[in-house]
Design a protein around this motif. Structure first.
Motif, PDB file in Angstrom:
ATOM      1  N   GLY A 138     -21.630   4.097 -34.032  1.00 24.45           N
ATOM      2  CA  GLY A 138     -22.773   4.462 -33.200  1.00 24.45           C
ATOM      3  C   GLY A 138     -22.646   3.860 -31.822  1.00 24.45           C
ATOM      4  O   GLY A 138     -21.937   2.884 -31.600  1.00 24.45           O
ATOM      5  N   ARG A 139     -23.336   4.433 -30.903  1.00 29.83           N
ATOM      6  CA  ARG A 139     -23.289   3.960 -29.526  1.00 29.83           C
ATOM      7  C   ARG A 139     -24.467   3.039 -29.288  1.00 29.83           C
ATOM      8  O   ARG A 139     -25.599   3.357 -29.640  1.00 29.83           O
ATOM      9  N   ARG A 140     -24.177   1.909 -28.695  1.00 29.31           N
ATOM     10  CA  ARG A 140     -25.257   1.003 -28.310  1.00 29.31           C
ATOM     11  C   ARG A 140     -25.788   1.466 -26.962  1.00 29.31           C
ATOM     12  O   ARG A 140     -25.037   1.654 -26.011  1.00 29.31           O
ATOM     13  N   HIS A 141     -27.073   1.636 -26.879  1.00 38.19           N
ATOM     14  CA  HIS A 141     -27.674   2.114 -25.632  1.00 38.19           C
ATOM     15  C   HIS A 141     -27.972   0.919 -24.735  1.00 38.19           C
ATOM     16  O   HIS A 141     -28.653  -0.016 -25.123  1.00 38.19           O
ATOM     17  N   ALA A 142     -27.432   0.984 -23.566  1.00 38.06           N
ATOM     18  CA  ALA A 142     -27.630  -0.098 -22.610  1.00 38.06           C
ATOM     19  C   ALA A 142     -29.046  -0.045 -22.048  1.00 38.06           C
ATOM     20  O   ALA A 142     -29.601   1.032 -21.810  1.00 38.06           O
ATOM     21  N   LYS A 143     -29.608  -1.219 -21.846  1.00 36.83           N
ATOM     22  CA  LYS A 143     -30.971  -1.259 -21.307  1.00 36.83           C
ATOM     23  C   LYS A 143     -31.011  -0.846 -19.844  1.00 36.83           C
ATOM     24  O   LYS A 143     -32.068  -0.563 -19.307  1.00 36.83           O
ATOM     25  N   LEU A 144     -29.836  -0.780 -19.209  1.00 34.17           N
ATOM     26  CA  LEU A 144     -29.795  -0.398 -17.797  1.00 34.17           C
ATOM     27  C   LEU A 144     -29.618   1.102 -17.595  1.00 34.17           C
ATOM     28  O   LEU A 144     -29.606   1.563 -16.453  1.00 34.17           O
ATOM     29  N   ASP A 145     -29.468   1.874 -18.663  1.00 36.29           N
ATOM     30  CA  ASP A 145     -29.314   3.329 -18.520  1.00 36.29           C
ATOM     31  C   ASP A 145     -30.432   3.965 -17.691  1.00 36.29           C
ATOM     32  O   ASP A 145     -30.162   4.793 -16.831  1.00 36.29           O
ATOM     33  N   PRO A 146     -31.700   3.587 -17.897  1.00 33.41           N
ATOM     34  CA  PRO A 146     -32.754   4.197 -17.066  1.00 33.41           C
ATOM     35  C   PRO A 146     -32.643   3.838 -15.584  1.00 33.41           C
ATOM     36  O   PRO A 146     -33.188   4.531 -14.729  1.00 33.41           O
ATOM     37  N   HIS A 147     -31.938   2.765 -15.270  1.00 25.99           N
ATOM     38  CA  HIS A 147     -31.825   2.308 -13.881  1.00 25.99           C
ATOM     39  C   HIS A 147     -30.488   2.689 -13.263  1.00 25.99           C
ATOM     40  O   HIS A 147     -30.160   2.249 -12.160  1.00 25.99           O
ATOM     41  N   ARG A 148     -29.729   3.505 -13.942  1.00 23.49           N
ATOM     42  CA  ARG A 148     -28.384   3.876 -13.480  1.00 23.49           C
ATOM     43  C   ARG A 148     -28.409   4.514 -12.088  1.00 23.49           C
ATOM     44  O   ARG A 148     -27.645   4.135 -11.208  1.00 23.49           O
ATOM     45  N   ALA A 149     -29.294   5.458 -11.880  1.00 22.70           N
ATOM     46  CA  ALA A 149     -29.364   6.152 -10.590  1.00 22.70           C
ATOM     47  C   ALA A 149     -29.702   5.172  -9.466  1.00 22.70           C
ATOM     48  O   ALA A 149     -29.100   5.224  -8.377  1.00 22.70           O
ATOM     49  N   PHE A 150     -30.656   4.275  -9.722  1.00 23.51           N
ATOM     50  CA  PHE A 150     -31.039   3.275  -8.728  1.00 23.51           C
ATOM     51  C   PHE A 150     -29.845   2.388  -8.367  1.00 23.51           C
ATOM     52  O   PHE A 150     -29.566   2.153  -7.180  1.00 23.51           O
ATOM     53  N   LEU A 151     -29.138   1.907  -9.388  1.00 23.43           N
ATOM     54  CA  LEU A 151     -28.006   1.016  -9.146  1.00 23.43           C
ATOM     55  C   LEU A 151     -26.872   1.723  -8.399  1.00 23.43           C
ATOM     56  O   LEU A 151     -26.301   1.171  -7.459  1.00 23.43           O
ATOM     57  N   LEU A 152     -26.573   2.948  -8.798  1.00 28.35           N
ATOM     58  CA  LEU A 152     -25.521   3.698  -8.112  1.00 28.35           C
ATOM     59  C   LEU A 152     -25.890   3.988  -6.664  1.00 28.35           C
ATOM     60  O   LEU A 152     -25.037   3.947  -5.769  1.00 28.35           O
ATOM     61  N   ALA A 153     -27.167   4.276  -6.424  1.00 28.65           N
ATOM     62  CA  ALA A 153     -27.616   4.530  -5.050  1.00 28.65           C
ATOM     63  C   ALA A 153     -27.482   3.271  -4.195  1.00 28.65           C
ATOM     64  O   ALA A 153     -27.050   3.336  -3.039  1.00 28.65           O
ATOM     65  N   ARG A 154     -27.837   2.125  -4.777  1.00 28.95           N
ATOM     66  CA  ARG A 154     -27.732   0.868  -4.039  1.00 28.95           C
ATOM     67  C   ARG A 154     -26.275   0.542  -3.692  1.00 28.95           C
ATOM     68  O   ARG A 154     -25.978   0.087  -2.596  1.00 28.95           O
ATOM     69  N   VAL A 155     -25.388   0.786  -4.618  1.00 32.05           N
ATOM     70  CA  VAL A 155     -23.971   0.515  -4.377  1.00 32.05           C
ATOM     71  C   VAL A 155     -23.422   1.477  -3.335  1.00 32.05           C
ATOM     72  O   VAL A 155     -22.611   1.103  -2.492  1.00 32.05           O
ATOM     73  N   ALA A 156     -23.882   2.728  -3.343  1.00 36.95           N
ATOM     74  CA  ALA A 156     -23.417   3.714  -2.366  1.00 36.95           C
ATOM     75  C   ALA A 156     -23.900   3.372  -0.961  1.00 36.95           C
ATOM     76  O   ALA A 156     -23.203   3.627   0.026  1.00 36.95           O
ATOM     77  N   GLU A 157     -25.106   2.788  -0.849  1.00 38.73           N
ATOM     78  CA  GLU A 157     -25.660   2.426   0.454  1.00 38.73           C
ATOM     79  C   GLU A 157     -24.823   1.357   1.145  1.00 38.73           C
ATOM     80  O   GLU A 157     -24.483   1.468   2.311  1.00 38.73           O
ATOM     81  N   ARG A 158     -24.536   0.301   0.391  1.00 38.86           N
ATOM     82  CA  ARG A 158     -23.764  -0.803   0.962  1.00 38.86           C
ATOM     83  C   ARG A 158     -23.091  -1.569  -0.164  1.00 38.86           C
ATOM     84  O   ARG A 158     -23.417  -1.415  -1.328  1.00 38.86           O
ATOM     85  N   ASP A 159     -22.163  -2.414   0.222  1.00 38.96           N
ATOM     86  CA  ASP A 159     -21.410  -3.195  -0.752  1.00 38.96           C
ATOM     87  C   ASP A 159     -22.262  -4.384  -1.197  1.00 38.96           C
ATOM     88  O   ASP A 159     -22.449  -5.331  -0.447  1.00 38.96           O
TER      89      ASP A 159
END
Length: 103
Positions: free
Chosen positions: A57-78
């Protein structure tokens, strides 16, 4: 991950041990490890069942709901992982270790 032993084998091992023979003798007789027999009998004593535990089975990461936010932040700046963790902690009810963000 290896496949679980069959229920039939588990029942035969449990009957063998329940009839008064040792766990080591059961392991040698059925060509399984002593730890398997010990753990099987312990689980049988505690739960009354010889069924194997569910595996895989796959363990669901607690950060999955925040994936878009995190990717957007990384895309904005390092950003560093501690900086991202701090930004995420600013959101109510969300706390993550920097190492879990990097995963």
């Amino acid at each position: 991950m290896p496949k679980a032993y069959s229920l039939d084998l588990r029942e035969r091992v449990a009957r063998f041990v329940s009839s008064g023979r040792s766990r080591h003798a059961a392991a040698a007789h059925f060509k399984v490890s002593v730890s398997f027999v010990v753990n099987l009998m312990k689980a049988y004593r505690m739960t009354g069942s010889l069924e194997p535990k569910p595996g895989g089975g796959r363990r669901h990461a607690k950060l999955d709901p925040h994936r878009a936010f995190l990717l957007a932040r990384v895309a904005e700046r390092d950003n560093t992982m501690p900086e991202l963790a701090a930004e995420l902690a600013a959101a109510p009810g969300t706390r993550a270790d920097p190492t879990s963000i990097s995963r």
